[in-house]
Design a protein around this motif. Structure first.
Motif, PDB file in Angstrom:
ATOM      1  N   ASP A 352       0.692  -1.164  -0.057  1.00 32.86           N
ATOM      2  CA  ASP A 352       0.035  -0.076   0.079  1.00 32.86           C
ATOM      3  C   ASP A 352       0.928   1.292   0.104  1.00 32.86           C
ATOM      4  N   GLU A 353       1.876   1.021   0.836  1.00 31.22           N
ATOM      5  CA  GLU A 353       2.773   2.248   0.835  1.00 31.22           C
ATOM      6  C   GLU A 353       3.752   2.687  -0.724  1.00 31.22           C
ATOM      7  N   SER A 354       3.641   1.556  -1.025  1.00 28.73           N
ATOM      8  CA  SER A 354       4.344   1.779  -2.686  1.00 28.73           C
ATOM      9  C   SER A 354       3.627   2.493  -3.636  1.00 28.73           C
ATOM     10  N   ARG A 355       2.085   2.649  -3.227  1.00 26.57           N
ATOM     11  CA  ARG A 355       1.326   3.289  -4.152  1.00 26.57           C
ATOM     12  C   ARG A 355       1.337   4.682  -3.970  1.00 26.57           C
ATOM     13  N   LYS A 356       2.191   5.357  -2.964  1.00 26.65           N
ATOM     14  CA  LYS A 356       2.318   6.597  -2.815  1.00 26.65           C
ATOM     15  C   LYS A 356       3.427   7.372  -3.397  1.00 26.65           C
ATOM     16  N   LEU A 357       4.467   6.625  -4.066  1.00 21.71           N
ATOM     17  CA  LEU A 357       5.479   6.798  -4.848  1.00 21.71           C
ATOM     18  C   LEU A 357       4.985   7.132  -6.394  1.00 21.71           C
ATOM     19  N   LYS A 358       4.464   8.217  -6.440  1.00 22.70           N
ATOM     20  CA  LYS A 358       3.851   8.641  -7.774  1.00 22.70           C
ATOM     21  C   LYS A 358       4.893   9.005  -8.778  1.00 22.70           C
ATOM     22  N   TYR A 359       5.898   9.928  -8.339  1.00 23.73           N
ATOM     23  CA  TYR A 359       6.757  10.319  -9.315  1.00 23.73           C
ATOM     24  C   TYR A 359       7.561   9.007  -9.721  1.00 23.73           C
ATOM     25  N   GLY A 414       3.571  13.502 -29.025  1.00 24.36           N
ATOM     26  CA  GLY A 414       3.999  14.877 -28.964  1.00 24.36           C
ATOM     27  C   GLY A 414       5.710  15.073 -29.369  1.00 24.36           C
ATOM     28  N   LYS A 415       5.868  16.371 -29.450  1.00 20.28           N
ATOM     29  CA  LYS A 415       7.361  16.584 -30.036  1.00 20.28           C
ATOM     30  C   LYS A 415       8.516  16.499 -29.127  1.00 20.28           C
ATOM     31  N   ASP A 416       8.043  16.081 -27.667  1.00 18.74           N
ATOM     32  CA  ASP A 416       9.004  15.885 -26.644  1.00 18.74           C
ATOM     33  C   ASP A 416       8.927  14.349 -26.597  1.00 18.74           C
ATOM     34  N   CYS A 417       8.586  13.486 -27.361  1.00 16.15           N
ATOM     35  CA  CYS A 417       8.485  12.044 -27.079  1.00 16.15           C
ATOM     36  C   CYS A 417       9.624  11.321 -27.056  1.00 16.15           C
ATOM     37  N   LEU A 418      10.644  11.896 -27.501  1.00 18.82           N
ATOM     38  CA  LEU A 418      12.173  11.286 -27.030  1.00 18.82           C
ATOM     39  C   LEU A 418      12.727  11.630 -25.898  1.00 18.82           C
ATOM     40  N   GLU A 419      12.041  12.578 -25.051  1.00 19.79           N
ATOM     41  CA  GLU A 419      12.467  13.038 -23.690  1.00 19.79           C
ATOM     42  C   GLU A 419      12.168  12.236 -22.427  1.00 19.79           C
ATOM     43  N   PHE A 420      12.784  12.180 -21.441  1.00 18.29           N
ATOM     44  CA  PHE A 420      12.371  11.367 -20.435  1.00 18.29           C
ATOM     45  C   PHE A 420      11.897  12.433 -19.369  1.00 18.29           C
ATOM     46  N   ARG A 421      10.448  12.541 -19.379  1.00 11.81           N
ATOM     47  CA  ARG A 421       9.873  13.287 -18.679  1.00 11.81           C
ATOM     48  C   ARG A 421       8.348  12.466 -17.508  1.00 11.81           C
ATOM     49  N   PRO A 422       9.089  11.948 -16.408  1.00  8.80           N
ATOM     50  CA  PRO A 422       7.960  11.355 -15.439  1.00  8.80           C
ATOM     51  C   PRO A 422       6.741  12.280 -15.292  1.00  8.80           C
ATOM     52  N   GLU A 423       7.028  13.578 -15.364  1.00  9.20           N
ATOM     53  CA  GLU A 423       5.966  14.588 -15.053  1.00  9.20           C
ATOM     54  C   GLU A 423       4.704  14.203 -16.179  1.00  9.20           C
ATOM     55  N   ARG A 424       4.878  13.816 -17.166  1.00 13.61           N
ATOM     56  CA  ARG A 424       3.891  13.419 -18.227  1.00 13.61           C
ATOM     57  C   ARG A 424       2.838  12.572 -17.514  1.00 13.61           C
ATOM     58  N   TRP A 425       3.129  11.697 -16.711  1.00 18.80           N
ATOM     59  CA  TRP A 425       2.315  10.764 -16.012  1.00 18.80           C
ATOM     60  C   TRP A 425       1.632  11.287 -14.904  1.00 18.80           C
ATOM     61  N   ILE A 426       1.748  12.380 -14.233  1.00 17.04           N
ATOM     62  CA  ILE A 426       1.225  12.840 -13.165  1.00 17.04           C
ATOM     63  C   ILE A 426      -0.071  13.827 -13.520  1.00 17.04           C
ATOM     64  N   SER A 427      -1.041  13.767 -13.238  1.00 16.57           N
ATOM     65  CA  SER A 427      -2.315  14.477 -13.614  1.00 16.57           C
ATOM     66  C   SER A 427      -2.403  15.806 -12.643  1.00 16.57           C
ATOM     67  N   ALA A 428      -3.142  16.696 -13.013  1.00 21.27           N
ATOM     68  CA  ALA A 428      -3.284  17.992 -12.364  1.00 21.27           C
ATOM     69  C   ALA A 428      -3.439  17.942 -11.084  1.00 21.27           C
ATOM     70  N   SER A 429      -4.203  16.814 -10.542  1.00 25.82           N
ATOM     71  CA  SER A 429      -4.571  16.653  -9.270  1.00 25.82           C
ATOM     72  C   SER A 429      -3.558  15.831  -8.277  1.00 25.82           C
ATOM     73  N   GLY A 430      -2.603  15.376  -9.177  1.00 22.85           N
ATOM     74  CA  GLY A 430      -1.491  14.905  -8.448  1.00 22.85           C
ATOM     75  C   GLY A 430      -1.463  13.549  -8.489  1.00 22.85           C
ATOM     76  N   GLY A 431      -2.677  12.820  -9.406  1.00 24.64           N
ATOM     77  CA  GLY A 431      -2.645  11.257  -9.329  1.00 24.64           C
ATOM     78  C   GLY A 431      -1.887  10.746 -10.607  1.00 24.64           C
TER      79      GLY A 431
END
Length: 504
Positions: A352-359, A414-431
């Motif tokens: 359950d704690e592992s699910r908190k590691l969203k980044y 998108g144009k940044d498809c070759l970039e490593f961006r973990p942020e693209r998987w984080i929603s506006a609400s933080g999920g």
């Protein structure tokens, strides 16, 4: 014999293909291969075989995501390559029943026998239902948590500490492969081979998994008659498959003996017992018998548990090594979400704690997007079909899906498809942001979506968080890191690193 059907061509065709290969290397700048008389587009394949996945991506990008490959006229190697999400959705989901794995797939992957990867129709449904019941068993995640942390404490950390104290470099990919091999062996066979220890012993079965993935790719692109001839002669890449099959059998068969009769307790979490019961009730699989069915079932589950997870972790650590800001953010999240700043001491954390590691979850998704462990998928329609891209597929026509290319398509990501961006998987609400599987096919698509997806993320977070919290990782300067030309997208020459212990 069938293997000699085209033997006369094998004596002259290599020379002809080589001539076209020499011509094709001169002054050609466009990625699309030339369709030569007699030999088709095979010269371009030979020219780019050392970089197969990137070359396929270049061709698909230039052709709008779908490309018709023409093989030598006598070899039945014509096939359609696609990375178009619309085609993927059409085939894997909307028209699933028309696209089984088919007989050609089973021939190519015969080493997997009657396991879930080769199975179609009723056999596949039984495999999936039984596996799902085990993964949703009340005891499963407690067993997973216990198994992973035991291996972290008794295998992973001692090995990493050993190399860190000596300041020597080592292959982190090899460590991950040993870790996941030991874990999945324990979960499937209830046996820990202890391949991950300071001595790094040679375990034939563990190495066999890496040895089969390249020959299986070659079976897609060379004539069946030729690889069957190689099998008969026990030469070339087919010799690797023969040796691997022997290693699998020697390792697995001794561990598929089951408790009988009253020794089977209702409600026990025992994978082999569950599959034996289903085999006896349903009378499924080939006529080879229960022992062979359990071998095939175990091998398929071990293949999924060892290679896919270790491959994702390998590319994750390469990506964060070349993107150090992401490593800092992951470490900060680990300290904050697990309250390590307050405790001042590392501790094992729960499922359950592992699910908190969203980044960290987003970073793993980026690793899977850019380097999906299963880089290629193969389908063949039972009935002719027309794809959303407009391409006609005849009955039993070969379709190759490049999941590697999907994650690198600008039209998809998108144009940044070759970039490593973990942020693209984080929603506006933080999920965690959801992406449809036909756009993110790392865990397959539609009804065949991997049942172990959640299990994989949990295990990878436990391993990644442990390493990132305890060590700083530095790549060995000058060591080449590139995808291997194989079915599983391993790093060709491994991932050589040095570790430096953090003072926490």
């Amino acid at each position: 014999m069938a293997i000699f059907e085209h033997l006369e061509f094998f004596l002259i065709i290599p020379f002809i293909i080589y001539l076209f290969y020499l011509i094709s290397t001169r002054g050609k700048t466009r990625p699309e291969p030339t369709n030569w008389p007699l030999v088709g587009m095979m010269p371009a394949v030979l020219q780019n075989l050392h970089r197969a996945h990137d070359y396929i991506t270049e061709v698909l990008s230039a052709c709008g995501g779908t490309f018709e490959f023409k093989g030598p006229w006598f070899c039945n190697l014509d096939m359609l390559f696609t990375s178009d999400p619309a085609n993927i959705h059409h085939i894997f989901s909307r028209n699933f029943s028309n696209y089984p794995k088919g007989p050609d797939f089973r021939k190519i992957f015969e080493i997997l026998g009657d396991g879930i990867f080769n199975a179609d129709f009723e056999l596949w449904e039984v495999h999936r239902k039984t596996t799902l019941s085990l993964l949703t068993h009340a005891k499963f995640y407690a067993c997973l948590e216990r198994t992973v942390w035991h291996k972290v404490e008794t295998g992973l950390l001692p090995v990493l500490d050993y190399f860190s104290k000596r300041g020597t470099d080592f292959d982190l990919q090899d460590v991950f492969q040993r870790f996941t091999f030991d874990n999945i062996s324990k979960l499937v066979l209830d046996y820990d081979p202890c391949s991950l220890c300071v001595e790094l012993p040679y375990v034939a079965c563990e190495k066999a998994f890496s040895n089969v993935v390249e020959p299986l790719l070659y079976r897609h692109i060379i004539p069946e008659s030729l690889w069957k001839l190689q099998t008969w002669l026990k030469i070339a890449t087919e010799k690797k498959l023969i040796d691997a099959a022997e290693a699998f059998d020697e390792f697995i068969y001794p561990h598929v003996c089951l408790k009988k009769g009253d020794d089977r307790k209702e409600g026990d979490f025992n994978l082999l017992t569950a599959f034996a019961k289903v085999y006896e009730e349903k009378n499924i699989g080939s006529s080879a018998g229960l022992r062979d069915f359990l071998r095939d079932t175990s091998l398929n589950l071990m293949f999924a548990g060892r290679d896919t997870t270790s491959t994702c972790l390998t590319w994750l650590f390469w990506l964060i090594a070349v993107n150090p800001l992401a490593e800092i953010k992951i470490r900060q999240e680990i300290e904050t979400e697990l309250h390590l700043k307050e405790d001042k001491k590392w501790r094992c954390f729960s499922v359950d704690e592992s699910r908190k590691l969203k980044y960290l979850h987003g970073a793993l998704c980026e690793s899977l997007r850019l380097f999906p462990p299963v880089a290629l998928e193969h389908k063949a329609p039972v009935r002719p079909d027309v794809l959303p891209s407009g391409h006609y597929i005849k009955q039993n026509g070969k379709i190759i899906f490049s999941f590697y290319s999907v994650g690198r398509m600008e039209a998809v990501w998108g144009k940044d498809c070759l970039e490593f961006r973990p942020e693209r998987w984080i929603s506006a609400s933080g999920g965690i942001k959801h992406e449809p599987s036909y756009k993110f096919p790392a865990f397959n698509v539609g009804p065949r979506t991997c049942l172990g997806k959640d299990m994989a993320f949990i295990q990878m977070k436990m391993v990644a968080a442990t390493i990132i919290y305890h060590y700083n990782i530095k790549l060995v300067e000058g060591h080449p890191v590139s995808p291997r030309d194989s079915i599983i997208l391993q790093a060709r020459d491994g991932l050589r690193v040095r570790l430096f212990k953090r003072h926490v």
